[in-house]
Write a protein that holds these residues in place. Structure first.
Motif, PDB file in Angstrom:
ATOM      1  N   SER A 105       5.891  -2.434   1.360  1.00  0.00           N
ATOM      2  CA  SER A 105       4.649  -2.583   2.125  1.00  0.00           C
ATOM      3  C   SER A 105       4.399  -4.035   2.499  1.00  0.00           C
ATOM      4  O   SER A 105       3.855  -4.321   3.568  1.00  0.00           O
ATOM      5  N   THR A 109       4.124  -5.214   6.310  1.00  0.00           N
ATOM      6  CA  THR A 109       2.959  -5.952   6.804  1.00  0.00           C
ATOM      7  C   THR A 109       3.385  -7.217   7.531  1.00  0.00           C
ATOM      8  O   THR A 109       2.886  -7.526   8.621  1.00  0.00           O
ATOM      9  N   PRO A 135       0.655  -0.893   6.618  1.00  0.00           N
ATOM     10  CA  PRO A 135       1.244  -1.138   5.288  1.00  0.00           C
ATOM     11  C   PRO A 135       0.338  -1.962   4.360  1.00  0.00           C
ATOM     12  O   PRO A 135       0.553  -1.979   3.152  1.00  0.00           O
ATOM     13  N   HIS A 139      -0.287  -1.648   0.124  1.00  0.00           N
ATOM     14  CA  HIS A 139      -0.041  -2.906  -0.587  1.00  0.00           C
ATOM     15  C   HIS A 139      -1.237  -3.233  -1.495  1.00  0.00           C
ATOM     16  O   HIS A 139      -1.057  -3.580  -2.664  1.00  0.00           O
TER      17      HIS A 139
END
Length: 183
Positions: A105, A109, A135, A139
């Protein structure tokens, strides 16, 4: 270097404690960056956070490889109820799943936001709003789950050490110990 049936070896111990310190630093820097509005200050923290995430990923892959190809984990603690043994295994597996999910993630990102150039020093400019990228949600959830796992793991180790007095905590330390005393 390798583990015995009752104690983790020096390689496993080193990877464990390096990972633990790095994860604590990662969580601290991540929560700090998430609460910041100043782009330059956030950038400075993330320039630490992102390489640290890569380091944790490498340590995790190294640990998994170590267990898969080189070493064996010590036996479960004799006399523990089956639910405690199962819980310990589940928490360890969840640590790996969450770490790998956090890496995925985090990369997602950075890639989707285009912030990689800024965070690796190749570009300048303000950071994007990471909350706009999908994402970022897992996260943040993963970070909170990692805190919970860390507290459960550390709490169990402290329970074994201080309440049960079984010396379990010394299995994940350097040198030889006998129920908390050096031998």
């Amino acid at each position: 270097m390798k583990s015995s049936p009752t104690k983790y070896g020096s390689v496993a111990v080193t990877i464990h404690w390096l990972s633990a310190v790095a994860i604590l630093a990662m969580l601290g820097s991540g929560f700090r960056a998430a609460s910041m509005t100043d782009s330059a200050a956030k950038e400075a923290i993330l320039m630490f956070h992102v390489p640290l995430g890569i380091t944790i990923f490498v340590l995790t892959i190294l640990r998994l490889f170590w267990w898969w190809r080189v070493d064996q984990k010590p036996s479960p603690v004799a006399g523990d109820p089956a639910w405690q043994t199962l819980s310990a295994k589940a928490i360890h597996v969840l640590f790996y799943v969450v770490i790998l999910g956090m890496v995925a993630s985090g990369i997602g990102t950075i890639v989707l936001s285009g912030a990689g150039g800024i965070l690796f020093g190749a570009e300048t400019g303000p950071l994007p709003d990471f909350s706009e990228f999908l994402p970022r949600v897992p996260h943040g959830l993963g970070a909170r789950l990692m805190v919970a796992l860390f507290l459960l793991h550390a709490g169990a180790a402290l329970y074994h050490h201080f309440i049960k007095g079984d010396g379990l905590i010394w299995r994940m330390w350097f040198g030889s110990h006998d129920k908390g005393t050096r031998s």
